[in-house]
Scaffold this motif. Structure first.
Motif, PDB file in Angstrom:
ATOM      1  N   LEU A 112       0.816  -1.218   0.000  1.00  0.00           N
ATOM      2  CA  LEU A 112       0.000   0.000   0.000  1.00  0.00           C
ATOM      3  C   LEU A 112       0.852   1.271   0.000  1.00  0.00           C
ATOM      4  CD1 LEU A 112      -2.684  -1.164   2.591  1.00  0.00           C
ATOM      5  CD2 LEU A 112      -2.923  -0.959   0.108  1.00  0.00           C
ATOM      6  N   ILE A 113       2.155   1.087   0.012  1.00  0.00           N
ATOM      7  CA  ILE A 113       3.024   2.267   0.111  1.00  0.00           C
ATOM      8  C   ILE A 113       3.383   2.902  -1.247  1.00  0.00           C
ATOM      9  CG2 ILE A 113       5.294   3.080   0.890  1.00  0.00           C
ATOM     10  CD1 ILE A 113       5.007   1.108   3.234  1.00  0.00           C
ATOM     11  N   PRO A 114       3.737   2.091  -2.271  1.00  0.00           N
ATOM     12  CA  PRO A 114       4.267   2.711  -3.501  1.00  0.00           C
ATOM     13  C   PRO A 114       3.372   3.783  -4.147  1.00  0.00           C
ATOM     14  CG  PRO A 114       4.636   0.358  -3.540  1.00  0.00           C
ATOM     15  CD  PRO A 114       3.779   0.627  -2.339  1.00  0.00           C
ATOM     16  N   LEU A 115       2.055   3.529  -4.259  1.00  0.00           N
ATOM     17  CA  LEU A 115       1.217   4.492  -4.973  1.00  0.00           C
ATOM     18  C   LEU A 115       1.109   5.843  -4.258  1.00  0.00           C
ATOM     19  CD1 LEU A 115      -1.630   4.033  -7.307  1.00  0.00           C
ATOM     20  CD2 LEU A 115      -2.106   5.471  -5.328  1.00  0.00           C
ATOM     21  N   PRO A 116       0.878   5.855  -2.935  1.00  0.00           N
ATOM     22  CA  PRO A 116       0.897   7.160  -2.262  1.00  0.00           C
ATOM     23  C   PRO A 116       2.247   7.860  -2.403  1.00  0.00           C
ATOM     24  CG  PRO A 116      -0.174   5.549  -0.878  1.00  0.00           C
ATOM     25  CD  PRO A 116       0.395   4.792  -2.040  1.00  0.00           C
ATOM     26  N   VAL A 117       3.334   7.083  -2.314  1.00  0.00           N
ATOM     27  CA  VAL A 117       4.654   7.706  -2.460  1.00  0.00           C
ATOM     28  C   VAL A 117       4.805   8.283  -3.861  1.00  0.00           C
ATOM     29  CG1 VAL A 117       7.137   7.247  -2.586  1.00  0.00           C
ATOM     30  CG2 VAL A 117       5.790   6.325  -0.691  1.00  0.00           C
ATOM     31  N   ALA A 118       4.371   7.513  -4.862  1.00  0.00           N
ATOM     32  CA  ALA A 118       4.446   8.007  -6.239  1.00  0.00           C
ATOM     33  C   ALA A 118       3.605   9.274  -6.388  1.00  0.00           C
ATOM     34  CB  ALA A 118       3.953   6.942  -7.220  1.00  0.00           C
ATOM     35  N   SER A 119       2.461   9.309  -5.717  1.00  0.00           N
ATOM     36  CA  SER A 119       1.611  10.498  -5.796  1.00  0.00           C
ATOM     37  C   SER A 119       2.328  11.721  -5.235  1.00  0.00           C
ATOM     38  CB  SER A 119       0.322  10.294  -5.005  1.00  0.00           C
ATOM     39  OG  SER A 119      -0.358   9.154  -5.468  1.00  0.00           O
ATOM     40  N   ILE A 120       3.034  11.500  -4.146  1.00  0.00           N
ATOM     41  CA  ILE A 120       3.757  12.626  -3.541  1.00  0.00           C
ATOM     42  C   ILE A 120       4.863  13.095  -4.477  1.00  0.00           C
ATOM     43  CG2 ILE A 120       5.278  13.296  -1.643  1.00  0.00           C
ATOM     44  CD1 ILE A 120       3.593  11.331   0.121  1.00  0.00           C
ATOM     45  N   VAL A 121       5.580  12.123  -5.042  1.00  0.00           N
ATOM     46  CA  VAL A 121       6.663  12.486  -5.960  1.00  0.00           C
ATOM     47  C   VAL A 121       6.101  13.260  -7.159  1.00  0.00           C
ATOM     48  CG1 VAL A 121       8.387  11.566  -7.555  1.00  0.00           C
ATOM     49  CG2 VAL A 121       8.146  10.577  -5.270  1.00  0.00           C
ATOM     50  N   LEU A 122       5.005  12.770  -7.720  1.00  0.00           N
ATOM     51  CA  LEU A 122       4.413  13.437  -8.875  1.00  0.00           C
ATOM     52  C   LEU A 122       3.894  14.836  -8.510  1.00  0.00           C
ATOM     53  CD1 LEU A 122       2.470  10.497 -10.576  1.00  0.00           C
ATOM     54  CD2 LEU A 122       4.507  11.669 -11.439  1.00  0.00           C
ATOM     55  N   THR A 123       3.400  14.951  -7.288  1.00  0.00           N
ATOM     56  CA  THR A 123       2.923  16.269  -6.851  1.00  0.00           C
ATOM     57  C   THR A 123       4.082  17.258  -6.795  1.00  0.00           C
ATOM     58  OG1 THR A 123       1.205  15.202  -5.542  1.00  0.00           O
ATOM     59  CG2 THR A 123       1.681  17.507  -5.033  1.00  0.00           C
ATOM     60  N   ILE A 124       5.205  16.799  -6.240  1.00  0.00           N
ATOM     61  CA  ILE A 124       6.382  17.667  -6.189  1.00  0.00           C
ATOM     62  C   ILE A 124       6.811  18.045  -7.601  1.00  0.00           C
ATOM     63  CG2 ILE A 124       8.822  17.772  -5.545  1.00  0.00           C
ATOM     64  CD1 ILE A 124       8.079  15.913  -3.164  1.00  0.00           C
ATOM     65  N   LEU A 125       6.781  17.055  -8.489  1.00  0.00           N
ATOM     66  CA  LEU A 125       7.137  17.295  -9.884  1.00  0.00           C
ATOM     67  C   LEU A 125       6.217  18.345 -10.512  1.00  0.00           C
ATOM     68  CD1 LEU A 125       9.297  15.687 -11.528  1.00  0.00           C
ATOM     69  CD2 LEU A 125       7.380  14.568 -12.656  1.00  0.00           C
ATOM     70  N   LEU A 126       4.929  18.189 -10.251  1.00  0.00           N
ATOM     71  CA  LEU A 126       3.937  19.126 -10.794  1.00  0.00           C
ATOM     72  C   LEU A 126       4.244  20.546 -10.335  1.00  0.00           C
ATOM     73  CD1 LEU A 126       1.019  19.504 -12.177  1.00  0.00           C
ATOM     74  CD2 LEU A 126       0.220  19.581  -9.819  1.00  0.00           C
ATOM     75  N   TYR A 127       4.486  20.691  -9.037  1.00  0.00           N
ATOM     76  CA  TYR A 127       4.757  22.028  -8.517  1.00  0.00           C
ATOM     77  C   TYR A 127       6.031  22.604  -9.109  1.00  0.00           C
ATOM     78  CZ  TYR A 127       0.908  22.435  -5.269  1.00  0.00           C
ATOM     79  OH  TYR A 127      -0.344  22.581  -4.742  1.00  0.00           O
ATOM     80  N   MET A 128       7.063  21.768  -9.213  1.00  0.00           N
ATOM     81  CA  MET A 128       8.314  22.266  -9.774  1.00  0.00           C
ATOM     82  C   MET A 128       8.109  22.710 -11.217  1.00  0.00           C
ATOM     83  SD  MET A 128      11.245  19.835  -8.025  1.00  0.00           S
ATOM     84  CE  MET A 128      11.849  19.438  -9.608  1.00  0.00           C
ATOM     85  N   TYR A 129       7.344  21.921 -11.943  1.00  0.00           N
ATOM     86  CA  TYR A 129       7.105  22.241 -13.351  1.00  0.00           C
ATOM     87  C   TYR A 129       6.342  23.557 -13.496  1.00  0.00           C
ATOM     88  CZ  TYR A 129       5.545  21.741 -18.172  1.00  0.00           C
ATOM     89  OH  TYR A 129       5.291  21.966 -19.510  1.00  0.00           O
ATOM     90  N   VAL A 130       5.257  23.690 -12.728  1.00  0.00           N
ATOM     91  CA  VAL A 130       4.449  24.910 -12.852  1.00  0.00           C
ATOM     92  C   VAL A 130       5.237  26.127 -12.376  1.00  0.00           C
ATOM     93  CG1 VAL A 130       2.363  26.095 -12.074  1.00  0.00           C
ATOM     94  CG2 VAL A 130       2.265  23.680 -12.678  1.00  0.00           C
ATOM     95  N   GLU A 131       6.003  25.973 -11.307  1.00  0.00           N
ATOM     96  CA  GLU A 131       6.693  27.132 -10.755  1.00  0.00           C
ATOM     97  C   GLU A 131       7.900  27.563 -11.574  1.00  0.00           C
ATOM     98  OE1 GLU A 131       7.595  27.171  -6.517  1.00  0.00           O
ATOM     99  OE2 GLU A 131       5.894  25.822  -6.209  1.00  0.00           O
ATOM    100  N   LYS A 132       8.577  26.596 -12.181  1.00  0.00           N
ATOM    101  CA  LYS A 132       9.849  26.946 -12.809  1.00  0.00           C
ATOM    102  C   LYS A 132       9.804  26.973 -14.344  1.00  0.00           C
ATOM    103  CE  LYS A 132      12.557  27.065  -9.155  1.00  0.00           C
ATOM    104  NZ  LYS A 132      12.123  26.206  -8.048  1.00  0.00           N
ATOM    105  N   ARG A 133       8.915  26.193 -14.957  1.00  0.00           N
ATOM    106  CA  ARG A 133       9.026  26.031 -16.396  1.00  0.00           C
ATOM    107  C   ARG A 133       7.760  26.339 -17.189  1.00  0.00           C
ATOM    108  NH1 ARG A 133      13.708  24.450 -17.677  1.00  0.00           N
ATOM    109  NH2 ARG A 133      13.071  24.657 -19.835  1.00  0.00           N
ATOM    110  N   PHE A 134       6.623  26.006 -16.639  1.00  0.00           N
ATOM    111  CA  PHE A 134       5.394  25.977 -17.433  1.00  0.00           C
ATOM    112  C   PHE A 134       5.090  27.320 -18.119  1.00  0.00           C
ATOM    113  CE2 PHE A 134       0.817  26.820 -17.654  1.00  0.00           C
ATOM    114  CZ  PHE A 134       0.501  25.902 -18.635  1.00  0.00           C
TER     115      PHE A 134
END
Ligand SMILES: Nc1ncnc2c1ncn2[C@@H]1O[C@H](COP(=O)(O)OP(=O)(O)OP(=O)(O)O)[C@@H](O)[C@H]1O
Ligand SMILES: [Mg+2]
Lengths: 297, 245
Positions: B220-242
């Motif tokens: 039950l751990i991998p998917l929530p962890v992946a969600s957190i990683v993707l969320t960080i990715l999303l924020y980095m993308y919107v803040e720095k590049r989008f």
């Protein structure tokens, strides 16, 4: 005091350099016109100045802040985008009340700006039912709702009929004169803006090629082009370029840019005599805006 | 804070635009719930699982169509650049999108029928509210993961049709891979395949876990962890590049 200051801006889209080492300053109280042909980089420049696009190089200061990272920079800025679009499913008034809340201004302001731009009767219409011209007016209302100190407008007259155009331009002028709003406005035609702006920046291929007052631009436009048709254009062009800074071969003609056309006639006459150059005709032309832009390329 | 609320409501009103499509989605979600709650269920978990399974699929379709394709058309038609012209940070805009394009629709579509079911069969649910809510949370976490992937697809592709199509393709590929893993486990008997498959289908796995099947908790751990990683990715993308063009 500069409200907007851009220095050395560079923006590439893949291989296209849309903005190339561009610098521009808009000071408090100015109406600055950014004039250039299609694809010159006006919209890109405006987007860079608002922090909507990421610059590859250079600096932007909007009210002293970097617009890409500091949203505070946009607090006192109203924007009219080129071909403005809004959430289609909302009514005019609904959209503007949301905007009022976003900027933290009173709801009364909505009807006020709708009256200013002449869209009051349409307040209950769905945005998707508005004509292009009405959307343009909505965009202006939307940009004015928070009583901005700077209004940035990207071709605000482009969807309007001639009467609508001059109304909008008069409105911009009033906003500047009576309300002290600084204005940065783009257009691809000079004459209509020349009436209201106090500074003009001509943009071509992503660079500001000329800056000055409207009268200085007019002065520059007074410059003449002398067109010479001759037997051997390449040869003659080479000789002429010893006398003039700007000599171009265009097909079977030579174009010489000068503020002293008489000098060109004299020298061509001299060359005909001394060097046996065969000339078919010489005439002088008015420089058009497009020519002026081409000249600075 | 109030300016964020204003833009959030504006964006919500725009995506939840009446009538046809969205009303249909919500009504069918509720119907799905009713359908499942007519028959009495023995346990709260059973009830929660049955009532939320159809809405889960509807929510996924909604996230693709109104979430991903909606965001992409926001970019294509220039409304996104309007959002960015407000004195609102890119980070806040990312948050608004996560709310309006993922969390709110997910919670409404899955939550509405579950709420109705919990009222209709209150005696069952009240015996095990914690697990009932755990099923709900599992659905939302799963939808969040899918939704974040859809949102990234939308921001990168910037075209509505493409974003919608890619999102659906992603989801089917996800299901397909899950099926392949199960098959490999069946054929080869290697437990690793099973565990990966269980990790992928987080929500179902959680439900089975809650029912009491013997499943290692770490799947039950991998998917929530992946969600957190993707969320960080999303924020980095919107803040720095989008860029919304
Ligand atoms: N998002 C983009 N992706 C790729 N190229 C772009 C993009 N935006 C602009 N360009 C290119 O950059 C150049 C400048 O475009 P820009 O829109 O800034 O010109 P403009 O002066 O506003 O023209 P117009 O008068 O037609 O509005 C053009 O060559 C255009 O094709
Ligand atoms: Mg443009």
């Amino acid at each position: 005091m500069p409200i907007l200051e851009a220095r050395g801006l560079v923006k590439r889209f893949g291989r296209i350099v849309a903005v190339n080492n561009l610098s521009i300053t808009v000071s408090e109280g100015d109406i600055v016109g950014l004039i250039g042909p299609n694809g010159a980089g006006k919209t890109t420049t405006i987007r860079l100045c608002l922090g909507i696009l990421r610059r590859d190089r250079g600096e932007v200061r909007l009210f002293g802040y970097d617009p890409f990272y500091e949203p505070k920079s946009r607090e006192k800025v109203g924007v009219v985008f080129e071909n403005p679009r809004f959430p289609e499913a909302l009514t005019v008034e609904k959209m503007l009340s949301y905007t009022a809340r976003i900027y933290g201004v009173e709801a009364d302001r909505v009807r006020e700006v709708l009256k200013i731009v002449g869209l009051y009767e349409k307040r209950n219409a769905l945005i998707k039912t508005l004509s292009a011209g009405q959307k343009q007016r909505l965009a202006l209302a939307h940009a004015l709702i928070h009583e901005p100190l700077l209004l940035i407008a990207d071709e605000p007259t482009s969807n309007l009929d001639p009467i609508g155009r001059s109304e909008i331009l008069d409105l911009l002028s009033t906003l500047n004169k009576d309300y002290g709003i600084t204005i940065f406005v783009s257009s691809h035609v000079l004459p209509e803006l020349a009436r209201i702006v106090n500074r003009v920046a001509l943009i071509s291929r992503g660079q500001i090629v000329f800056q000055g007052t409207p009268s200085e631009v007019e002065e520059a436009l007074k410059e003449k082009i002398v067109r010479i048709r001759a037997k051997d254009v390449e040869d003659l062009a080479k000789m002429l370029s010893e006398y003039f800074d700007r000599v171009e071969v265009r097909g079977a003609s030579i174009l010489v840019y000068t503020d002293n056309p008489g000098e060109v006639y004299r020298i061509v006459g001299e060359l005909m005599v001394k060097r046996n150059v065969v000339v078919y005709g010489v005439e002088s032309l008015e420089v058009q805006l497009e020519e002026l832009l081409r000249k600075y390329r | 804070m109030s300016r964020l609320k204003a833009l959030t409501s504006m964006d919500l009103e725009d995506i939840a635009r009446p009538p046809v499509y969205d009303v249909l989605v919500i009504v069918s979600g509720i119907l799905g719930g009713l359908y499942a709650s007519i028959m009495p269920r023995a346990t709260a978990v059973r009830l929660a699982v049955d009532v939320s399974s159809i809405p889960l699929i509807i929510a996924i379709i909604y996230l693709a169509v109104r979430g991903a394709a909606g965001v992409a058309s926001l970019i294509a038609n220039g409304v996104f650049q309007l959002y960015l012209s407000y004195p609102i940070s890119r980070r806040a805009i990312a948050t608004i999108l996560v709310l309006t394009r993922i969390l709110v629709p997910s919670i409404v579509i899955v939550g509405a029928p579950m709420l109705i079911a919990s009222i209709m069969q209150f005696n069952v649910v009240s015996r095990d509210i914690a697990r009932f809510l755990a099923v709900f949370s599992g659905r939302i976490i799963y939808l969040y993961f899918i939704g974040i992937v859809f949102l990234l697809i939308a921001l990168a592709s910037k075209r509505a049709m493409l974003a919608g199509a890619l999102s659906i393709v992603f989801f089917f590929a996800y299901i397909f891979i899950n099926g392949i893993l199960n098959m490999l486990y069946f054929l080869l008997g290697n437990e690793v395949f099973l565990r990966i498959a269980q990790s992928l289908s987080f929500s179902d796995t959680l439900n089975n876990y809650l029912i009491g099947l013997n499943i290692p908790y770490w799947t039950l751990i991998p998917l929530p962890v992946a969600s957190i990683v993707l969320t960080i990715l999303l924020y980095m993308y919107v803040e720095k590049r989008f860029e919304p063009t």
